[in-house]
Design a protein around this motif. Structure first.
Motif, PDB file in Angstrom:
ATOM      1  N   ALA A  57      46.739 121.314   1.065  1.00  0.00           N
ATOM      2  CA  ALA A  57      46.735 120.447   2.241  1.00  0.00           C
ATOM      3  C   ALA A  57      45.782 119.265   2.076  1.00  0.00           C
ATOM      4  N   LEU A  58      44.771 119.405   1.224  1.00  0.00           N
ATOM      5  CA  LEU A  58      43.790 118.333   1.015  1.00  0.00           C
ATOM      6  C   LEU A  58      44.147 117.441  -0.173  1.00  0.00           C
ATOM      7  N   ALA A  59      45.366 117.568  -0.670  1.00  0.00           N
ATOM      8  CA  ALA A  59      45.787 116.730  -1.794  1.00  0.00           C
ATOM      9  C   ALA A  59      45.811 115.264  -1.376  1.00  0.00           C
ATOM     10  N   ASP A  60      45.369 114.402  -2.252  1.00  0.00           N
ATOM     11  CA  ASP A  60      45.382 112.960  -2.009  1.00  0.00           C
ATOM     12  C   ASP A  60      46.594 112.389  -2.739  1.00  0.00           C
ATOM     13  N   LEU A  61      47.629 112.057  -1.976  1.00  0.00           N
ATOM     14  CA  LEU A  61      48.850 111.523  -2.573  1.00  0.00           C
ATOM     15  C   LEU A  61      48.640 110.040  -2.853  1.00  0.00           C
ATOM     16  N   SER A  62      48.664 109.671  -4.114  1.00  0.00           N
ATOM     17  CA  SER A  62      48.245 108.327  -4.520  1.00  0.00           C
ATOM     18  C   SER A  62      49.068 107.217  -3.892  1.00  0.00           C
ATOM     19  N   HIS A  63      50.371 107.466  -3.656  1.00  0.00           N
ATOM     20  CA  HIS A  63      51.223 106.412  -3.105  1.00  0.00           C
ATOM     21  C   HIS A  63      51.407 106.555  -1.597  1.00  0.00           C
ATOM     22  N   THR A  64      50.662 107.473  -0.974  1.00  0.00           N
ATOM     23  CA  THR A  64      50.745 107.663   0.474  1.00  0.00           C
ATOM     24  C   THR A  64      49.447 107.191   1.097  1.00  0.00           C
ATOM     25  N   PRO A  65      49.484 106.189   1.998  1.00  0.00           N
ATOM     26  CA  PRO A  65      48.242 105.678   2.599  1.00  0.00           C
ATOM     27  C   PRO A  65      47.464 106.776   3.305  1.00  0.00           C
ATOM     28  N   LEU A  66      46.148 106.810   3.063  1.00  0.00           N
ATOM     29  CA  LEU A  66      45.297 107.819   3.688  1.00  0.00           C
ATOM     30  C   LEU A  66      45.116 107.518   5.172  1.00  0.00           C
ATOM     31  N   PHE A  67      45.088 106.236   5.521  1.00  0.00           N
ATOM     32  CA  PHE A  67      45.112 105.841   6.928  1.00  0.00           C
ATOM     33  C   PHE A  67      45.992 104.604   7.040  1.00  0.00           C
ATOM     34  N   PHE A  68      46.556 104.420   8.213  1.00  0.00           N
ATOM     35  CA  PHE A  68      47.517 103.327   8.408  1.00  0.00           C
ATOM     36  C   PHE A  68      47.171 102.475   9.622  1.00  0.00           C
ATOM     37  N   GLY A  69      46.129 102.875  10.356  1.00  0.00           N
ATOM     38  CA  GLY A  69      45.765 102.103  11.532  1.00  0.00           C
ATOM     39  C   GLY A  69      44.311 102.282  11.901  1.00  0.00           C
ATOM     40  N   ARG A  70      43.884 101.442  12.850  1.00  0.00           N
ATOM     41  CA  ARG A  70      42.503 101.507  13.327  1.00  0.00           C
ATOM     42  C   ARG A  70      42.498 101.208  14.816  1.00  0.00           C
ATOM     43  N   LEU A  71      41.670 101.934  15.550  1.00  0.00           N
ATOM     44  CA  LEU A  71      41.482 101.690  16.975  1.00  0.00           C
ATOM     45  C   LEU A  71      40.021 101.353  17.234  1.00  0.00           C
ATOM     46  N   ASP A  72      39.780 100.251  17.912  1.00  0.00           N
ATOM     47  CA  ASP A  72      38.437  99.892  18.360  1.00  0.00           C
ATOM     48  C   ASP A  72      38.390 100.075  19.871  1.00  0.00           C
ATOM     49  N   TYR A  73      37.715 101.136  20.312  1.00  0.00           N
ATOM     50  CA  TYR A  73      37.602 101.419  21.742  1.00  0.00           C
ATOM     51  C   TYR A  73      36.547 100.530  22.389  1.00  0.00           C
ATOM     52  N   LEU A  74      36.767 100.187  23.654  1.00  0.00           N
ATOM     53  CA  LEU A  74      35.771  99.416  24.396  1.00  0.00           C
ATOM     54  C   LEU A  74      34.572 100.283  24.758  1.00  0.00           C
ATOM     55  N   HIS A  75      34.839 101.585  24.986  1.00  0.00           N
ATOM     56  CA  HIS A  75      33.774 102.528  25.324  1.00  0.00           C
ATOM     57  C   HIS A  75      33.956 103.770  24.473  1.00  0.00           C
ATOM     58  N   ALA A  76      32.918 104.546  24.354  1.00  0.00           N
ATOM     59  CA  ALA A  76      33.037 105.816  23.643  1.00  0.00           C
ATOM     60  C   ALA A  76      33.965 106.729  24.432  1.00  0.00           C
TER      61      ALA A  76
END
Length: 681
Positions: A57-76
């Motif tokens: 389950a922890l395999a790092d697939l080289s051609h699969t993005p590890l993350f695809f997005g980012r969220l910047d919250y206004l508050h915690a």
């Protein structure tokens, strides 16, 4: 430009750090020493298997993005906004990754904090100031795209459909099906995150992502209810092996390795299927009325006792009269419990009656005495005579070969003509000698459940459900009586003579009449021109069904070409193969041998459905009967009228054609020598 001043460089640096953190997480698991913590060999084997699954389950697939997005919250998240808590930044990916101190570097897409990535909008920003999408080439982060959600006055951000989203949807397809975790839309996300307790039925036309939604719902449920589903199990049911091979990598790519996959035929494999029914026989055998015929036939094996039972213990004889035995039998029948469970209960009922007599005579028997009486030879003989063992396969065989037996139990349920339709013409010596059909195996499964309750799973995903018969729905429903289901299908793509007419009717047969029916009408896969052409068939194959509206800005490549022979069909394939991605040549089943021979003679390499495409061989020759659920970047559809003519009736043929027309992601060429079906205009 220095990294601190280059946003793309900073994101690449975070990707590098995240990959290093994931590698460290994997190495930590690999380094575990369990020699001192396992009490015995069995525990050691179980723990080793769990560790192995965790490493996978922890395999790092080289051609699969590890993350695809980012969220910047206004508050915690969860903080009191009145306190002015500083917002937090989260990277959204396929699995959770943390650094050496336990702080998250990538958040699992299924976590609650990730939900605004799919749901937030300028109308409802969900406390998100910035949503960033990332573009990848191979495994390299190459682009990003920002949406400023909490500042309506800010003109920056994405106008209309996200370009990176479009690129991800249109990315060439080589190999098995990909996950859609980076492109899930709000209406899809609502279904994916719906609760475990309820059953959901998803009606979705071609390219609406219903299969991917079903698979991602399984992944979400395993995340949200892992302990419960680890005990009860999950199952994905597809229409055939080619389809299952195509989708089998989606869940592992999301880190889920424990979900079983199979077909309905796999579920009911009590006998070897070597025969086939004609359409008329298959329709009757698949009718829900057969359940009542089988129930009657099973419980007709019970007979009322006519003789008392005399139990001898030492010098004493204990007599249970026939009328008392009959009362026990009728009481068990009235309880409507499984045949086998009732048969096991009967000797205990008889033994209890004997113990009552013993107590009245002054004895003090205990449970061991009752068990001994239940095993007494006289009791066993009486039970065998009154409530005999039923072999489900033998019972079904008798129904299909003995006209009188069938007539007795089908009276008032099946007409005489229907009974004749399912009766075998030739006698059969034994269960093993019988040439069972797929529909027969479902009947045996029904009879088996009447005798002994089928094990229920926690969640079942049923894909391409529109092609199931009522009896097949019952077979699937037995596997989730105490669990829930996700039912996926398209009424317009029903290509069996017994295809589902309405989801409400199907859900009743499944045993989930209270299920919620959701409809997906936004098409992400099929280009605008292609889906518009295929939708010309809808008034004939599924009147009243909402046509799919493609959200693709790219209209795609579409052409209808009269041709003079197979050479021009092959030329169309070679033309499409000049593009990047996969190509499917779909044809009526009867045309496949001739086209295969022509491709081989022309030196054009090709695969069969289920075989994985490679960079060297990107053409798949697909019989129309196996095209359902598959997708290719480009498709050549050979002889539409032959596809229609290959089915037993025109409606089924037109539905098969609708399926074949909607397998393309980027382009479709229709070739024909015969006139096109008039429904295509």
């Amino acid at each position: 430009m220095p990294v601190d001043d280059d946003p793309l460089a900073r994101e690449r640096a975070h990707l590098t750090s995240s990959r290093a953190a994931l590698r460290a997480m994997r190495e930590d698991v690999e380094a575990l020493d369990i020699s001192d913590v396992t009490a015995n060999w069995v525990n050691a084997q179980i723990l080793e298997r769990q560790i192995g699954e965790r490493i996978k389950a922890l395999a790092d697939l080289s051609h699969t993005p590890l993350f695809f997005g980012r969220l910047d919250y206004l508050h915690a998240p969860g903080a009191d906004r009145a306190e002015g808590a500083e917002g937090e930044r989260f990277y959204i990916g396929r699995r959770h990754v943390h650094d050496g101190g336990g702080d998250p570097m990538v958040i699992d897409w299924r976590a609650p904090v990730s939900q605004p990535f799919y749901r937030a909008s300028k109308k409802d920003p969900m406390d998100v100031g910035l949503r960033r999408r990332f573009g990848y080439t191979g495994g390299d982060l190459t682009a990003y795209e920002d949406e400023h959600l909490s500042d309506p006055a800010d003109p920056s951000g994405v106008a209309g459909t996200s370009k990176l989203l479009q690129q991800e949807i249109e990315r060439p397809r080589v190999g098995p099906m990909r996950d859609i975790v980076a492109t899930i839309q709000p209406e899809q996300d609502e279904i994916v995150r719906s609760g475990l307790g309820g059953t959901v039925c998803v009606q979705g036309g071609p390219g609406t992502g219903k299969t991917a939604v079903g698979l991602h719902r399984v992944a979400y449920l395993l995340y949200a209810h892992r302990e419960r589903l680890a005990r009860t199990g999950t199952l994905v049911i597809g229409p055939n092996r080619s389809f299952l091979h195509y989708i089998e990598q989606v869940l592992p790519a999301l880190g889920e390795l424990t979900v079983r996959q199979g077909t309905v035929d796999d579920l009911v494999a009590h006998v070897e299927v070597r025969g086939a029914d004609d359409a008329a026989a298959a329709i009757v055998k698949g009718d829900a009325r057969m359940a009542e015929v089988l129930r009657r036939a099973v419980y007709a094996q019970v007979s009322m006792p006519s003789e008392p039972i005399v139990v001898v213990r030492g010098s004493r004889r204990w007599r249970v009269p026939a009328y008392e035995l009959e009362h026990m039998v009728r009481e068990l029948l009235d309880r409507d419990i499984r045949y086998g469970a009732a048969r096991e209960a009967l000797p205990q009922r008889i033994a209890h009656a004997v113990l009552v007599q013993m107590e009245r005579s002054g004895e003090a028997p205990d449970d061991r005495v009752q068990d001994a009486v239940a095993r007494n030879s006289a009791v066993k003989a009486a039970v065998k005579a009154v409530w005999p063992v039923v072999d489900p396969a033998k019972l079904v065989l008798r129904l299909l070969t003995d006209p009188e037996f069938l007539a007795t139990h089908a009276e008032g349920v099946l007409g005489e003509d229907e009974q004749k339709t399912i009766l075998w013409q030739k006698p059969v010596r034994s269960v093993k000698a019988a040439r069972w059909s797929a529909a027969d195996a479902v009947l045996i499964d029904e009879a088996t459940d009447l005798v002994e309750r089928t094990h229920s799973l926690g969640h079942v995903v049923l894909d391409e459900a529109q092609d199931l018969s009522p009896m097949q729905y019952r077979a699937v429903g037995r596997r989730c009586t105490t669990g829930s289901a996700t039912v996926l299908g398209d009424l317009a793509q029903g290509t069996t003579p017994w295809a589902t007419r309405s989801w409400q009717e199907a859900l009743v047969h499944l045993g989930k009449a209270d299920a919620v029916v959701e409809e997906l009408t936004a098409g992400f896969r099929v280009p605008t021109d292609v889906i518009a052409y295929a939708s010309r068939l809808l008034p004939d194959i599924a009147p009243g069904l909402t046509p799919v509206a493609s959200v693709r800005e790219n209209p795609g490549f579409f052409d209808v070409r009269p041709v003079s022979g197979d050479g021009e069909v092959l030329a169309a394939c070679e033309e499409l193969l000049r593009n990047e991605g996969s190509t499917g040549l779909i044809a009526a089943d009867a045309r496949i041998p001739a086209l295969a021979e022509a491709l081989t003679a022309a030196g054009i390499g090709h695969l069969a459905p289920g075989e994985e495409t490679t960079a060297e061989t990107r053409l798949t020759l697909v019989p129309a009967s196996l095209a359902k659920g598959l997708e290719y970047d480009y498709v050549v559809l050979d002889e539409p009228q032959a596809v229609v003519d290959g089915e037993p009736d025109e409606r089924t043929g037109l539905r098969r054609l609708y399926v074949a027309l909607t397998r393309a992601v980027s382009g479709l060429v229709v070739t024909h020598t015969a006139p096109l079906p008039p429904q295509l205009g």
